[in-house]
Design an enzyme around this catalytic site. Structure first.
Site, PDB file in Angstrom:
ATOM      1  N   SER A 153       0.833  -1.205   0.000  1.00 62.89           N
ATOM      2  CA  SER A 153       0.000   0.000   0.000  1.00 62.89           C
ATOM      3  C   SER A 153       0.871   1.259   0.000  1.00 62.89           C
ATOM      4  CB  SER A 153      -0.964  -0.054   1.191  1.00 62.89           C
ATOM      5  OG  SER A 153      -1.996   0.896   1.048  1.00 62.89           O
ATOM      6  N   ASP A 230     -10.293  -5.571  -3.330  1.00 56.93           N
ATOM      7  CA  ASP A 230      -9.686  -4.561  -2.465  1.00 56.93           C
ATOM      8  C   ASP A 230     -10.530  -3.285  -2.542  1.00 56.93           C
ATOM      9  OD1 ASP A 230      -8.070  -2.444  -1.481  1.00 56.93           O
ATOM     10  OD2 ASP A 230      -6.221  -3.443  -2.127  1.00 56.93           O
ATOM     11  N   HIS A 264      -7.315  -6.049   0.866  1.00 55.39           N
ATOM     12  CA  HIS A 264      -6.137  -5.213   1.107  1.00 55.39           C
ATOM     13  C   HIS A 264      -5.357  -5.647   2.351  1.00 55.39           C
ATOM     14  CE1 HIS A 264      -4.090  -1.451   0.007  1.00 55.39           C
ATOM     15  NE2 HIS A 264      -3.997  -1.136   1.283  1.00 55.39           N
TER      16      HIS A 264
END
Length: 294
Positions: A153, A230, A264
């Site tokens: 991320s 996600d 995620h």
């Protein structure tokens, strides 16, 4: 001014190696910082391990990856040391530093802030300059000249941008659900405005989709895993298609794997981390990878 000598503050055996946690005083950031090293098992007293830096995402610190990813299993067999720093300065008590999850503490974005209020947020220099020197000076069992970088991320953004701006320092790069085009997503726009001000050209220096146009002499394939369930993908925070298009335009080698049903979280990371460790092993330990294929 050099970093203070790191002090060991924790140790746990895992897959015949050791997770060790350290703290030190960082002159780059002006505060005390923690980081983890996973040392794989040594087969000889003079063995030196290549290093894989892992950059974590928003709200994380140096513990999340070490506890949740399971990366140590393959790092142990491949003989790769894992280096896991924190994600921002801590304990500076700057007004507003903890007001939101996506800016300030736990959200350093791996850049060098130029806005005076956030002058301690120099995570780019910490990762690229201070930490490698600290490791080289204090851990003779680490071969920091053989290094690769990865992350998740915000940390995937950090890994890609740091790699592209320092192709001479890292053998390979990979990322999970990275923020690849931050100048065009809400997370990036918020962070860059506050850390870097309104000069959009300064923003582009920390945007992988912009950087690949300039720094595309990439030796090893860039590897990205992205879950298609996600929520941040669907909220247009990640924008992998933008980076894919940019790589195609300059013929930079990219392996972008869309993983059906994954989100995620660290469940996603743990599911595919072995592939990533082996990807880096091919670049870091080319003589050892006869059985290491993605």
């Amino acid at each position: 001014m050099a970093s203070s000598k790191p002090t060991e503050i924790g140790s746990s055996k895992m897959f015949e190696g050791f997770n060790k946690r350290y703290k030190h005083q960082s002159p780059t950031l002006g505060c005390s910082m923690n980081f983890h090293i996973y040392f794989p098992p040594s087969t000889s007293p003079d063995q030196r391990f290549p290093v894989l830096y892992w950059l974590s995402g928003l709200t994380c610190n140096d513990e999340n990856f070490i506890i949740k990813s399971g990366a140590q299993r393959v790092a142990s067999t491949e003989g790769i040391a894992l280096i896991v720093p924190d994600t921002s300065p801590r304990g500076l008590n700057v007004e507003g530093e903890a007001d939101s999850y996506d800016f300030g503490v736990g959200a350093g974005f791996y850049l060098n802030a130029t806005v005076e209020k956030w002058k301690n947020w120099q995570m780019y220099d910490y990762i690229v300059k201070e930490l490698p020197q600290l490791l080289s000076d204090n851990f003779p069992q680490l071969d920091t000249s053989r290094a690769s970088i990865s992350g998740h991320s915000m940390g995937g953004h950090g890994a890609l941008t740091i790699y592209l701006k320092n192709l001479d320092k890292y053998k390979s790069v990979s990322a999970f659900a990275p923020i690849v085009n931050p100048i065009n997503c809400p997370w990036g726009q918020k962070a860059f405005t506050n850390y870097l001000g309104d000069d959009k050209t300064a923003w582009e220096e920390y945007d992988a989709t912009c950087l690949i146009k300039k720094f595309n002499d990439v030796a090893a394939t860039i590897m990205i895993d992205q879950g298609d369930d996600d929520k941040f993908l669907h909220e247009n925070q990640l924008l992998p298609n933008k980076f894919d298009e940019a790589c195609r335009n300059v013929k930079a080698p990219l392996l972008l794997r869309m993983q059906p049903g994954y989100d995620h979280s660290y469940y996603f990371i743990a599911s595919f981390i072995d592939d990533h460790i082996r990807h880096h092993a091919q670049a870091l330990n080319p003589s050892r990878v006869g059985n290491s294929r993605i």
